[in-house]
Design an enzyme around this catalytic site. Sequence first.
Site, PDB file in Angstrom:
ATOM      1  N   LYS A  15       0.578  -1.079   0.348  1.00 56.69           N
ATOM      2  CA  LYS A  15      -0.173   0.027  -0.016  1.00 56.69           C
ATOM      3  C   LYS A  15       0.660   0.912  -0.282  1.00 56.69           C
ATOM      4  CE  LYS A  15      -2.325  -1.010   3.407  1.00 56.69           C
ATOM      5  NZ  LYS A  15      -1.196  -2.550   4.327  1.00 56.69           N
ATOM      6  N   ARG A  90      -9.742   1.203   8.653  1.00 52.97           N
ATOM      7  CA  ARG A  90      -9.018  -0.288   8.978  1.00 52.97           C
ATOM      8  C   ARG A  90     -10.750  -1.024   9.760  1.00 52.97           C
ATOM      9  NH1 ARG A  90      -3.367   0.281   8.635  1.00 52.97           N
ATOM     10  NH2 ARG A  90      -2.207  -1.501   9.359  1.00 52.97           N
ATOM     11  N   ARG A 129      11.794  -6.073   5.369  1.00 57.20           N
ATOM     12  CA  ARG A 129      11.895  -4.617   4.932  1.00 57.20           C
ATOM     13  C   ARG A 129      12.546  -4.316   6.109  1.00 57.20           C
ATOM     14  NH1 ARG A 129       5.680  -2.205   5.699  1.00 57.20           N
ATOM     15  NH2 ARG A 129       6.053  -2.491   7.535  1.00 57.20           N
ATOM     16  N   ARG A 162      11.377  -1.988  11.239  1.00 56.49           N
ATOM     17  CA  ARG A 162      10.134  -1.797  12.166  1.00 56.49           C
ATOM     18  C   ARG A 162       9.459  -2.540  13.291  1.00 56.49           C
ATOM     19  NH1 ARG A 162       4.834   0.434   8.690  1.00 56.49           N
ATOM     20  NH2 ARG A 162       4.569  -1.310   9.819  1.00 56.49           N
ATOM     21  N   ARG A 173       0.201  -9.835  13.365  1.00 62.92           N
ATOM     22  CA  ARG A 173      -1.271  -8.239  11.980  1.00 62.92           C
ATOM     23  C   ARG A 173      -2.081  -8.764  10.816  1.00 62.92           C
ATOM     24  NH1 ARG A 173       4.460  -5.372  10.544  1.00 62.92           N
ATOM     25  NH2 ARG A 173       3.155  -3.850   9.043  1.00 62.92           N
TER      26      ARG A 173
END
Length: 221
Positions: A15, A90, A129, A162, A173
């Site tokens: 996203k 969300r 990531r 992160r 998540r």
Amino acid sequence: MSTVIVLLGPPGSGKGTQAKRLVGVLGTPHVSSGDLFRHHLGEETELGLMAQAYMEKGELVPDDVTVKMVIERIGRADCESGVILDGFPRTLTQAEALDDALEDQGQEVTLVPLIDVSDEEVMRRLTARRVCRDCGAVYNLVFEPPREEGFCDVCGGELYQREDDNPETVKHRLYTYYKETSPLIGYYFAQDLLSRIDGEQSMEEVSEDLREAIEAVREEA
Ligand code: AP5
């Protein structure tokens, strides 16, 4: 005519990556609820410190504070002709609050691209990531590594992982996504706003499909 894009999809579906690319195409701002929370956290505001506890567990920050923060942001002048929303709404409560706020501004959701990616791919992408501490540029050690290990190609800043990109939190998540966010698929499908995009293609191919879907809906309007 304003263009309001709601990017829907599991964590790690791309996203943020695609929203940044769409800014250049649409000329509208990219508003990411996750980035807004991380900004508050960096500034150590009360809101940021409150959100931290939820983010670290991979749970959603309560609707009331999230809605207030994002609606305030999209009420600013730069969003008058549209916005690219990433990570918001969300929950159904957030989606309804967004509809109300947009109606007050004389706008409405234009399109909801659902970026489809498997759970295995999400896990592979998020654990690899890395993000620049200074400019926020996003890398992937497997798919899009920086030229120099550990440093940003754009500004030379230090890359970090992160807190919520460890396998255990990514799994939680995903669970939160299925439980709380997936009902939005039906919500937007019923309004004929949903457009499924294959998120497992290359970044360029995903961008192309998104551009085509947005173009098609703009031509219809
Ligand atoms: P948030 O920051 O929104 O995280 P997320 O939705 O989990 O999404 P991500 O940022 O992890 O992934 P992305 O889809 O943007 O993927 P990206 O482009 O980076 O939210 C974090 C937390 O904040 C939440 O858990 C919650 O606690 C809180 N929060 C936020 N919004 C909230 C709300 N509305 N309500 C309540 N709480 C909220 O890509 C991922 C990786 O894959 C990158 O490394 C990228 O380089 C790579 N990649 C991207 N596309 C491709 C491709 N096509 N091929 C290969 N690699 C790719």
